[in-house]
Design an enzyme around this catalytic site. Structure first.
Site, PDB file in Angstrom:
ATOM      1  N   GLU A  27       0.835  -1.208   0.000  1.00  0.00           N
ATOM      2  CA  GLU A  27       0.000   0.000   0.000  1.00  0.00           C
ATOM      3  C   GLU A  27       0.863   1.248   0.000  1.00  0.00           C
ATOM      4  O   GLU A  27       1.828   1.343   0.752  1.00  0.00           O
ATOM      5  CB  GLU A  27      -0.903  -0.009   1.232  1.00  0.00           C
ATOM      6  CG  GLU A  27      -2.247   0.634   0.984  1.00  0.00           C
ATOM      7  CD  GLU A  27      -3.071  -0.159  -0.006  1.00  0.00           C
ATOM      8  OE1 GLU A  27      -3.142   0.267  -1.183  1.00  0.00           O
ATOM      9  OE2 GLU A  27      -3.646  -1.186   0.374  1.00  0.00           O
ATOM     10  N   HIS A  28       0.525   2.187  -0.856  1.00  0.00           N
ATOM     11  CA  HIS A  28       1.263   3.437  -1.031  1.00  0.00           C
ATOM     12  C   HIS A  28       2.698   3.168  -1.513  1.00  0.00           C
ATOM     13  O   HIS A  28       3.609   3.946  -1.232  1.00  0.00           O
ATOM     14  CB  HIS A  28       1.267   4.259   0.253  1.00  0.00           C
ATOM     15  CG  HIS A  28      -0.067   4.874   0.569  1.00  0.00           C
ATOM     16  ND1 HIS A  28      -0.527   6.023  -0.033  1.00  0.00           N
ATOM     17  CD2 HIS A  28      -1.066   4.473   1.400  1.00  0.00           C
ATOM     18  CE1 HIS A  28      -1.729   6.327   0.442  1.00  0.00           C
ATOM     19  NE2 HIS A  28      -2.076   5.379   1.308  1.00  0.00           N
ATOM     20  N   THR A  29       2.876   2.077  -2.217  1.00  0.00           N
ATOM     21  CA  THR A  29       4.190   1.765  -2.798  1.00  0.00           C
ATOM     22  C   THR A  29       4.235   2.044  -4.291  1.00  0.00           C
ATOM     23  O   THR A  29       5.316   2.222  -4.842  1.00  0.00           O
ATOM     24  CB  THR A  29       4.536   0.280  -2.573  1.00  0.00           C
ATOM     25  OG1 THR A  29       3.457  -0.525  -3.061  1.00  0.00           O
ATOM     26  CG2 THR A  29       4.761  -0.018  -1.105  1.00  0.00           C
ATOM     27  N   GLY A 112     -16.096   4.960  -3.278  1.00  0.00           N
ATOM     28  CA  GLY A 112     -15.531   5.540  -2.061  1.00  0.00           C
ATOM     29  C   GLY A 112     -15.113   4.532  -1.014  1.00  0.00           C
ATOM     30  O   GLY A 112     -14.784   4.911   0.106  1.00  0.00           O
ATOM     31  N   GLY A 114     -12.526   2.345  -1.452  1.00  0.00           N
ATOM     32  CA  GLY A 114     -11.126   1.970  -1.603  1.00  0.00           C
ATOM     33  C   GLY A 114     -10.907   0.742  -2.457  1.00  0.00           C
ATOM     34  O   GLY A 114      -9.842   0.132  -2.401  1.00  0.00           O
ATOM     35  N   SER A 116     -11.168   0.915  -5.754  1.00  0.00           N
ATOM     36  CA  SER A 116     -10.762   1.491  -7.027  1.00  0.00           C
ATOM     37  C   SER A 116     -11.857   1.466  -8.086  1.00  0.00           C
ATOM     38  O   SER A 116     -11.662   0.999  -9.206  1.00  0.00           O
ATOM     39  CB  SER A 116      -9.496   0.817  -7.560  1.00  0.00           C
ATOM     40  OG  SER A 116      -8.865   1.691  -8.468  1.00  0.00           O
ATOM     41  N   SER A 118     -12.703   4.045  -9.541  1.00  0.00           N
ATOM     42  CA  SER A 118     -12.231   4.960 -10.588  1.00  0.00           C
ATOM     43  C   SER A 118     -11.428   4.212 -11.647  1.00  0.00           C
ATOM     44  O   SER A 118     -11.628   4.411 -12.852  1.00  0.00           O
ATOM     45  CB  SER A 118     -11.396   6.088  -9.981  1.00  0.00           C
ATOM     46  OG  SER A 118     -10.292   5.573  -9.266  1.00  0.00           O
ATOM     47  N   ASP A 162      -3.698   0.437  -9.413  1.00  0.00           N
ATOM     48  CA  ASP A 162      -5.133   0.212  -9.569  1.00  0.00           C
ATOM     49  C   ASP A 162      -5.489  -0.122 -11.010  1.00  0.00           C
ATOM     50  O   ASP A 162      -6.265  -1.035 -11.293  1.00  0.00           O
ATOM     51  CB  ASP A 162      -5.912   1.443  -9.120  1.00  0.00           C
ATOM     52  CG  ASP A 162      -5.795   1.687  -7.625  1.00  0.00           C
ATOM     53  OD1 ASP A 162      -5.256   0.816  -6.916  1.00  0.00           O
ATOM     54  OD2 ASP A 162      -6.236   2.762  -7.174  1.00  0.00           O
ATOM     55  N   TYR A 211      -3.770  12.122   0.297  1.00  0.00           N
ATOM     56  CA  TYR A 211      -3.021  11.261  -0.631  1.00  0.00           C
ATOM     57  C   TYR A 211      -1.892  12.041  -1.325  1.00  0.00           C
ATOM     58  O   TYR A 211      -0.739  11.608  -1.332  1.00  0.00           O
ATOM     59  CB  TYR A 211      -3.987  10.686  -1.667  1.00  0.00           C
ATOM     60  CG  TYR A 211      -3.360   9.805  -2.715  1.00  0.00           C
ATOM     61  CD1 TYR A 211      -3.341   8.429  -2.565  1.00  0.00           C
ATOM     62  CD2 TYR A 211      -2.796  10.341  -3.861  1.00  0.00           C
ATOM     63  CE1 TYR A 211      -2.780   7.601  -3.527  1.00  0.00           C
ATOM     64  CE2 TYR A 211      -2.223   9.537  -4.834  1.00  0.00           C
ATOM     65  CZ  TYR A 211      -2.226   8.174  -4.656  1.00  0.00           C
ATOM     66  OH  TYR A 211      -1.664   7.369  -5.611  1.00  0.00           O
TER      67      TYR A 211
END
Length: 358
Positions: A27-29, A112, A114, A116, A118, A162, A211
């Site tokens: 995550e966040h990588t 919303g 998490g 994805s 989008s 994503d 973010y």
């Protein structure tokens, strides 16, 4: 609410769909050129398109009951239309002629949460455009185009995970992704395990969260460490000389990459669960993207028999969590965790697996 048949006054020319994703580790990588292990969701976004017959684009999202209309030479207002327009403009940049279109979107993904939604919208739209125009776009390039659509048109500085997951992953396997090289390979889930995904009931708005701030902090940490990206730091102790909060942000990214790499070498379900727990605590304490509801819902899951580990999934600040569970026990564990979580007057729900109501 407008039906598909009403919107097109008949049948659309093309249908295409794409899944959301649940990230098991990493995550966040992705925007740090790192490593990830997502799986696709059974929930999907479907896009139907047809030439509009006029000089306007017409977009409709049934989940929002919202319509966007704008002239071909103009731009969609910020919102769901930005993602769709971005896909069209990226196709045009690749010398693909796209006529004015009517676009109808439907999703079973919770927006919303998490997972994805989008990226699923972008990939589904690009798949529909590929089919309509015959564009020669492979699945990796399609993911890259989807990412650029989100960055440049929806104004979210997202990484590539994503879109790669939505374009390439399936529900039965993990997809290892190297964000720098875009190397990817399909890996089995830990033996004898299945996943649980639960929504906290707290929606997360990515562009309005912190973010982009976290991304800037990581870029600054990499600059101070003299590396292109935090992915290039392999010794966790190297980040300890950084000032706070850059030290904590970098510590999470470096250790998270190491967790993913360990998991790809093939570990037991129990060890994989331990890595997930470590990831959540790191996201909570060092990256500071968790909230009370995410901490509580993951704790409720860890209390259940057969659950190996649980963590928030997605950018954080609300949304969903994922757990690894002994195969055959996910329904019971998810139901029990949900009852305990919602006893605090919360509005969580189980997204995976689908609960049977006997």
């Amino acid at each position: 609410m407008i039906s598909l048949e009403q919107f097109f006054d008949g049948a659309p020319a093309v249908h295409a769909s794409a899944p959301g994703r649940v990230n098991l580790l990493g995550e966040h990588t992705d925007y740090n050129d790192g490593f990830m292990l997502p799986v696709a969701t059974p929930q999907r976004t479907t896009v139907a398109i047809a030439p509009s017959g006029d000089d306007h684009f017409h977009f409709y999202a049934d989940v929002l009951d919202e319509t966007v209309t704008f002239q071909r030479q103009h731009h969609a207002p910020q919102g769901f239309g930005s993602y769709i327009e971005g896909c069209i403009r990226l196709m045009e940049e690749h010398k693909v002629e796209v006529p004015p279109l009517r676009v109808y979107t439907h999703t079973t993904l919770p927006v919303g949460s998490g997972l994805s939604s989008s990226a699923a919208l972008e990939v589904a739209m690009l798949r529909a455009l590929r089919e309509l125009t015959g564009a020669q776009v492979d699945d990796v390039l399609l993911a890259q185009m989807a990412q650029q659509a989100e960055i440049r048109y929806a104004k979210v500085q997202c990484g590539i995970m994503d879109q790669m997951a939505s374009s390439l992953a399936d529900e039965e396997h993990m997809l290892f992704i190297d964000a720098r090289s875009l190397e990817h390979r399909v890996l089995p889930l830990p033996p004898g395990a299945e996943i649980i995904v639960m929504d906290t009931g707290v929606p997360r708005k990515l562009a309005g969260s912190k973010y982009n701030e976290r991304r800037s902090e990581c870029n600054e940490a990499a600059r101070l460490l003299g590396v292109q990206a935090l992915r290039d730091v392999t010794d966790p102790d190297a980040v300890e000389k950084l000032p706070s909060p850059l030290r904590e942000r970098a510590r999470h990214v470096v250790r998270e990459n190491l967790r993913v790499l360990e998991a790809t070498r093939g570990v037991s379900a129990q060890r994989f669960g331990e890595l997930m727990n470590e990831s959540h605590f790191s996201l909570r304490d060092d990256y500071q993207v968790s909230i009370e509801e995410l901490d509580v819902i993951t704790a409720r899951l860890r209390e259940q028999d057969g659950v190996y580990g649980a963590r928030l999934t997605g950018a954080g600040f609300g949304g969903a969590c994922v757990a690894l569970c002994e195969k055959g026990r996910a329904q019971a564990a998810a139901q029990a965790a949900l009852e305990r979580y919602n006893a605090g007057h919360r509005k969580g729900r189980v997204l995976i697996p689908e609960l049977s109501h006997k």
